[in-house]
Scaffold this motif. Structure first.
Motif, PDB file in Angstrom:
ATOM      1  N   THR A  60      -6.053   8.033  14.587  1.00  0.00           N
ATOM      2  CA  THR A  60      -6.438   9.319  14.520  1.00  0.00           C
ATOM      3  C   THR A  60      -5.693   9.271  13.276  1.00  0.00           C
ATOM      4  O   THR A  60      -5.528   9.951  12.222  1.00  0.00           O
ATOM      5  CB  THR A  60      -5.563  10.313  15.111  1.00  0.00           C
ATOM      6  N   PHE A  61      -5.084   7.952  12.430  1.00  0.00           N
ATOM      7  CA  PHE A  61      -4.508   7.902  11.085  1.00  0.00           C
ATOM      8  C   PHE A  61      -5.664   7.174  10.104  1.00  0.00           C
ATOM      9  O   PHE A  61      -5.927   5.857  10.076  1.00  0.00           O
ATOM     10  CB  PHE A  61      -3.824   6.191  11.490  1.00  0.00           C
ATOM     11  N   THR A  62      -5.920   8.859   9.633  1.00  0.00           N
ATOM     12  CA  THR A  62      -6.889   8.043   8.976  1.00  0.00           C
ATOM     13  C   THR A  62      -7.117   7.910   7.090  1.00  0.00           C
ATOM     14  O   THR A  62      -6.198   8.464   7.308  1.00  0.00           O
ATOM     15  CB  THR A  62      -8.230   9.140   8.678  1.00  0.00           C
ATOM     16  N   ILE A  81       1.753  -4.448  11.702  1.00  0.00           N
ATOM     17  CA  ILE A  81       0.873  -4.410  12.200  1.00  0.00           C
ATOM     18  C   ILE A  81      -0.969  -3.839  11.145  1.00  0.00           C
ATOM     19  O   ILE A  81      -2.245  -3.374  11.624  1.00  0.00           O
ATOM     20  CB  ILE A  81       1.095  -2.542  12.704  1.00  0.00           C
ATOM     21  N   THR A  82      -0.430  -3.059  10.819  1.00  0.00           N
ATOM     22  CA  THR A  82      -1.228  -2.648   9.179  1.00  0.00           C
ATOM     23  C   THR A  82      -2.251  -4.017   9.020  1.00  0.00           C
ATOM     24  O   THR A  82      -3.396  -3.738   8.412  1.00  0.00           O
ATOM     25  CB  THR A  82      -1.100  -1.944   8.420  1.00  0.00           C
ATOM     26  N   ASN A  83      -1.477  -5.037   8.416  1.00  0.00           N
ATOM     27  CA  ASN A  83      -2.005  -6.104   7.812  1.00  0.00           C
ATOM     28  C   ASN A  83      -3.036  -6.523   9.387  1.00  0.00           C
ATOM     29  O   ASN A  83      -4.385  -6.649   8.644  1.00  0.00           O
ATOM     30  CB  ASN A  83      -0.975  -7.010   7.522  1.00  0.00           C
ATOM     31  N   SER A  84      -2.588  -6.717  10.280  1.00  0.00           N
ATOM     32  CA  SER A  84      -3.380  -7.345  11.809  1.00  0.00           C
ATOM     33  C   SER A  84      -4.690  -6.190  11.634  1.00  0.00           C
ATOM     34  O   SER A  84      -5.988  -6.658  12.059  1.00  0.00           O
ATOM     35  CB  SER A  84      -2.714  -7.839  12.901  1.00  0.00           C
ATOM     36  N   LYS A  85      -4.472  -4.994  11.525  1.00  0.00           N
ATOM     37  CA  LYS A  85      -5.650  -3.882  12.065  1.00  0.00           C
ATOM     38  C   LYS A  85      -6.243  -3.769  10.306  1.00  0.00           C
ATOM     39  O   LYS A  85      -7.387  -3.385  10.546  1.00  0.00           O
ATOM     40  CB  LYS A  85      -4.907  -2.366  12.416  1.00  0.00           C
ATOM     41  N   GLY A  86      -6.141  -4.504   9.849  1.00  0.00           N
ATOM     42  CA  GLY A  86      -7.514  -4.431   7.943  1.00  0.00           C
ATOM     43  C   GLY A  86      -6.652  -2.990   7.930  1.00  0.00           C
ATOM     44  O   GLY A  86      -7.800  -1.846   6.991  1.00  0.00           O
ATOM     45  N   ILE A  87      -5.612  -2.800   7.999  1.00  0.00           N
ATOM     46  CA  ILE A  87      -5.608  -1.316   7.032  1.00  0.00           C
ATOM     47  C   ILE A  87      -4.042  -0.947   5.591  1.00  0.00           C
ATOM     48  O   ILE A  87      -3.643  -2.217   6.312  1.00  0.00           O
ATOM     49  CB  ILE A  87      -4.384  -0.415   8.455  1.00  0.00           C
ATOM     50  N   LYS A  88      -5.256  -0.745   5.464  1.00  0.00           N
ATOM     51  CA  LYS A  88      -4.203  -0.395   3.560  1.00  0.00           C
ATOM     52  C   LYS A  88      -3.464   0.931   3.637  1.00  0.00           C
ATOM     53  O   LYS A  88      -3.448   2.041   3.909  1.00  0.00           O
ATOM     54  CB  LYS A  88      -4.424  -0.532   2.706  1.00  0.00           C
ATOM     55  N   THR A  89      -1.747   0.875   3.394  1.00  0.00           N
ATOM     56  CA  THR A  89      -0.762   1.700   3.455  1.00  0.00           C
ATOM     57  C   THR A  89      -0.322   1.753   2.659  1.00  0.00           C
ATOM     58  O   THR A  89       0.224   0.709   1.948  1.00  0.00           O
ATOM     59  CB  THR A  89      -0.443   1.536   4.426  1.00  0.00           C
ATOM     60  N   GLU A  90       0.568   3.237   1.947  1.00  0.00           N
ATOM     61  CA  GLU A  90       1.857   2.951   0.552  1.00  0.00           C
ATOM     62  C   GLU A  90       2.714   3.521   1.541  1.00  0.00           C
ATOM     63  O   GLU A  90       2.520   4.137   2.715  1.00  0.00           O
ATOM     64  CB  GLU A  90       1.878   3.739  -0.505  1.00  0.00           C
ATOM     65  N   ARG A 113       8.411   7.596   4.939  1.00  0.00           N
ATOM     66  CA  ARG A 113       7.327   8.313   5.230  1.00  0.00           C
ATOM     67  C   ARG A 113       5.904   7.225   4.574  1.00  0.00           C
ATOM     68  O   ARG A 113       5.739   6.321   3.739  1.00  0.00           O
ATOM     69  CB  ARG A 113       6.423   9.115   4.123  1.00  0.00           C
ATOM     70  N   VAL A 114       4.955   7.287   5.846  1.00  0.00           N
ATOM     71  CA  VAL A 114       3.590   6.416   5.568  1.00  0.00           C
ATOM     72  C   VAL A 114       2.426   6.923   4.984  1.00  0.00           C
ATOM     73  O   VAL A 114       2.158   7.975   5.826  1.00  0.00           O
ATOM     74  CB  VAL A 114       3.370   5.194   6.632  1.00  0.00           C
ATOM     75  N   TRP A 115       1.334   6.328   3.997  1.00  0.00           N
ATOM     76  CA  TRP A 115       0.245   7.051   3.541  1.00  0.00           C
ATOM     77  C   TRP A 115      -0.968   6.249   4.263  1.00  0.00           C
ATOM     78  O   TRP A 115      -0.641   4.907   3.626  1.00  0.00           O
ATOM     79  CB  TRP A 115       0.097   7.515   2.371  1.00  0.00           C
ATOM     80  N   ARG A 116      -1.983   6.413   4.233  1.00  0.00           N
ATOM     81  CA  ARG A 116      -2.937   5.430   4.808  1.00  0.00           C
ATOM     82  C   ARG A 116      -4.346   5.231   3.264  1.00  0.00           C
ATOM     83  O   ARG A 116      -4.248   7.041   2.762  1.00  0.00           O
ATOM     84  CB  ARG A 116      -3.825   6.155   6.498  1.00  0.00           C
ATOM     85  N   THR A 117      -4.194   5.025   2.894  1.00  0.00           N
ATOM     86  CA  THR A 117      -5.227   4.621   1.338  1.00  0.00           C
ATOM     87  C   THR A 117      -6.248   3.948   1.833  1.00  0.00           C
ATOM     88  O   THR A 117      -7.021   4.155   0.495  1.00  0.00           O
ATOM     89  CB  THR A 117      -3.866   3.572   0.220  1.00  0.00           C
ATOM     90  N   ARG A 118      -6.552   3.030   2.734  1.00  0.00           N
ATOM     91  CA  ARG A 118      -7.988   2.981   2.800  1.00  0.00           C
ATOM     92  C   ARG A 118      -8.320   2.272   4.324  1.00  0.00           C
ATOM     93  O   ARG A 118      -7.428   1.917   5.466  1.00  0.00           O
ATOM     94  CB  ARG A 118      -8.708   0.954   2.090  1.00  0.00           C
TER      95      ARG A 118
END
Length: 71
Positions: free
Chosen positions: A20-22, A44-53, A66-71
């Protein structure tokens, strides 16, 4: 027991609902060891291909990140 996509920066398991982390959403992880939290989340985000700040912040009197999903 720590699951594959959980983190435990202070020794307490934190489960994040990655499904649900869109893009455009964020979550806050209260923790003292913010460096370890960021390292665990990056792995974790690298392994899932998720970009965050992420930013270290204090919310409602609690230190954490605080973590934001950017793509």
């Amino acid at each position: 027991m720590l699951m594959l996509y959980d983190i435990d920066p202070d020794g307490v398991r934190v489960t994040i609902h990655w499904d649900t982390f869109t893009v455009g959403t964020s979550f806050f992880v209260p923790c003292i060891n913010t460096k370890k939290a960021r390292e665990q989340l990056k792995k974790i985000t690298n392994s899932k291909g998720i970009k965050t700040e992420s930013r270290v912040s204090t919310e409602n009197g609690l230190l954490g990140i605080r973590v934001w999903r950017t793509r």
